[in-house]
Motif scaffolding. Sequence first.
Motif, mmCIF file in Angstrom:
data_model
loop_
_atom_site.group_PDB
_atom_site.id
_atom_site.type_symbol
_atom_site.label_atom_id
_atom_site.label_comp_id
_atom_site.label_asym_id
_atom_site.label_seq_id
_atom_site.Cartn_x
_atom_site.Cartn_y
_atom_site.Cartn_z
ATOM 1 N N PRO A 16 40.782 37.140 38.095
ATOM 2 C CA PRO A 16 40.309 38.088 37.078
ATOM 3 C C PRO A 16 41.212 39.306 36.933
ATOM 4 O O PRO A 16 42.154 39.511 37.703
ATOM 5 C CB PRO A 16 38.945 38.498 37.623
ATOM 6 C CG PRO A 16 39.178 38.519 39.104
ATOM 7 C CD PRO A 16 40.144 37.398 39.396
ATOM 8 N N TRP A 17 40.852 40.140 35.942
ATOM 9 C CA TRP A 17 41.631 41.340 35.670
ATOM 10 C C TRP A 17 41.141 42.560 36.426
ATOM 11 O O TRP A 17 41.856 43.552 36.528
ATOM 12 C CB TRP A 17 41.608 41.655 34.170
ATOM 13 C CG TRP A 17 40.259 41.536 33.514
ATOM 14 C CD1 TRP A 17 39.794 40.470 32.797
ATOM 15 C CD2 TRP A 17 39.205 42.511 33.511
ATOM 16 N NE1 TRP A 17 38.508 40.714 32.350
ATOM 17 C CE2 TRP A 17 38.126 41.957 32.765
ATOM 18 C CE3 TRP A 17 39.062 43.792 34.047
ATOM 19 C CZ2 TRP A 17 36.924 42.633 32.557
ATOM 20 C CZ3 TRP A 17 37.870 44.461 33.844
ATOM 21 C CH2 TRP A 17 36.820 43.898 33.102
ATOM 22 N N ASN A 18 39.927 42.523 36.968
ATOM 23 C CA ASN A 18 39.399 43.759 37.562
ATOM 24 C C ASN A 18 39.962 44.034 38.953
ATOM 25 O O ASN A 18 40.099 45.194 39.351
ATOM 26 C CB ASN A 18 37.866 43.732 37.587
ATOM 27 C CG ASN A 18 37.310 42.568 38.369
ATOM 28 O OD1 ASN A 18 37.898 41.479 38.408
ATOM 29 N ND2 ASN A 18 36.155 42.767 38.988
ATOM 30 N N PHE A 19 40.292 42.981 39.705
ATOM 31 C CA PHE A 19 40.999 43.129 40.981
ATOM 32 C C PHE A 19 42.161 42.139 40.966
ATOM 33 O O PHE A 19 42.124 41.102 41.635
ATOM 34 C CB PHE A 19 40.063 42.889 42.169
ATOM 35 C CG PHE A 19 39.105 44.019 42.401
ATOM 36 C CD1 PHE A 19 39.470 45.111 43.169
ATOM 37 C CD2 PHE A 19 37.844 44.008 41.823
ATOM 38 C CE1 PHE A 19 38.590 46.174 43.358
ATOM 39 C CE2 PHE A 19 36.956 45.055 42.015
ATOM 40 C CZ PHE A 19 37.332 46.142 42.786
ATOM 41 N N PRO A 20 43.208 42.455 40.199
ATOM 42 C CA PRO A 20 44.252 41.463 39.928
ATOM 43 C C PRO A 20 45.169 41.166 41.100
ATOM 44 O O PRO A 20 45.946 40.208 41.043
ATOM 45 C CB PRO A 20 45.038 42.112 38.779
ATOM 46 C CG PRO A 20 44.850 43.581 38.986
ATOM 47 C CD PRO A 20 43.441 43.729 39.501
ATOM 48 N N TRP A 21 45.088 41.985 42.151
ATOM 49 C CA TRP A 21 45.891 41.747 43.347
ATOM 50 C C TRP A 21 45.032 41.224 44.496
ATOM 51 O O TRP A 21 45.319 40.184 45.085
ATOM 52 C CB TRP A 21 46.595 43.042 43.774
ATOM 53 C CG TRP A 21 47.475 42.903 44.985
ATOM 54 C CD1 TRP A 21 47.135 43.097 46.298
ATOM 55 C CD2 TRP A 21 48.855 42.527 44.996
ATOM 56 N NE1 TRP A 21 48.208 42.868 47.112
ATOM 57 C CE2 TRP A 21 49.276 42.521 46.339
ATOM 58 C CE3 TRP A 21 49.776 42.205 44.004
ATOM 59 C CZ2 TRP A 21 50.589 42.194 46.702
ATOM 60 C CZ3 TRP A 21 51.089 41.890 44.370
ATOM 61 C CH2 TRP A 21 51.475 41.890 45.703
ATOM 62 N N ALA A 22 43.954 41.908 44.787
ATOM 63 C CA ALA A 22 43.167 41.586 45.980
ATOM 64 C C ALA A 22 42.530 40.199 45.908
ATOM 65 O O ALA A 22 42.564 39.436 46.885
ATOM 66 C CB ALA A 22 42.084 42.644 46.192
ATOM 67 N N ILE A 23 41.915 39.866 44.779
ATOM 68 C CA ILE A 23 41.208 38.586 44.701
ATOM 69 C C ILE A 23 42.166 37.406 44.793
ATOM 70 O O ILE A 23 41.991 36.523 45.641
ATOM 71 C CB ILE A 23 40.324 38.533 43.450
ATOM 72 C CG1 ILE A 23 39.128 39.475 43.631
ATOM 73 C CG2 ILE A 23 39.831 37.098 43.179
ATOM 74 C CD1 ILE A 23 38.213 39.567 42.435
#
Length: 402
Positions: free
Chosen positions: A147-154
Amino acid sequence: MATMFSTQAAATAEIVSYDPATGEEIGRAPIAPAAEVRRAVARAREAQGEWAARSFAERGRVALRAREIVLAEMDQIASLISRESGKPVAEALAMELVPTLDLMRYFAHSAGRLLKPEKLDLGQYNLMGRSSEIVYRPLGVIGIISPWNFPWAIPLGEVVMALMAGNGVVLKPSELTPLTGLKLGEVFARAGLPEGLFVVVTGAGPTGAALVEAGVDKIMFTGSVTTGRCVAEAAARQLIPCVLELGGKDPMLVLEDADLEAAARAAVWGAFANSGQACASVERCYVHESIAAKFTARVVEITRQLKQDVGTREGTDVGAMSSERQLCIVEDHVRDAVGRGAQVLIGGGRGAAGQLFHQPTVLAGVDHSMAVMREETFGPVLPLMTFETEDEAIRLANDSPY
């Protein structure tokens, strides 16, 4: 809506990444057609066999080299995340980079222990010379739609776990944050990951749909309920497992014996971190009627102290929303609530910092007839509703389709 916030270039097969806070173009990424997605999966499968034959220690060394690269470039990566998603740099560091650094080290050192064979107790059959154990084997190629809301962590967490288990990976990042996804691929390439084992394919919905149909062995999807249903149906047709992390309408209960200061600060942080764009955000808050007045006043006071600005500017507490589409949903929910009798205690509309900002908003006088109390808002809105008894609070918290 200004055309500058369009995510796809009109005349070329590219995604244009814009800073939602300023409208400035950050960069471009190619749109991968279905044939290219299939080739990416084939490349990952070709590289996966040799990777799976490596020891956990060997795989872990690659993960730790990637971690060292991230450590050395934290400020640059945090800035990229902020510019693509709109969140403050401090949030990018605290909520995306630091947790995943811990995750990378943990799985680099612990995957072998977590995935070692497990002997099963067969009871009296043990006396007959029989034995049984669970042995973990790589699945093959894992498809990740992030997704775009946590584009690195997820995606990073899912990529690391898949790689440490011996799999290949094809990642399709959100079309709103493609450059962050490409940066993730670059980090692992520089860390010495075998060529083709981890491939990033950029694009919008059709690229993600193509990934599900491209012959992967498992799909990881994080996003909306509507798209999640489509992914689940497609995975079922392929007879492959899928993991879905979808929407929510998370409640917070504040009981009459609560520490009001701690509860008020928790509510504000839970509702407005990442501009409320998190699946674990506080989307509705139920407060015991005996403390509601004091709690509400403190929440409003703390909210008033928040600084909303461009995420890359120092001291920003709340950044921009990630898209016009999501901002419009937030506006619709607030408008519906006010039209049904809710009161705006603070905020209530677009912020002055730029086009895609919505003010941190606190609502009172809400009830379950309002969309803001039943549908996922996914924005910086905190509706407060009172209750008399704990049983009532639990009933209200559970009165949700999520």
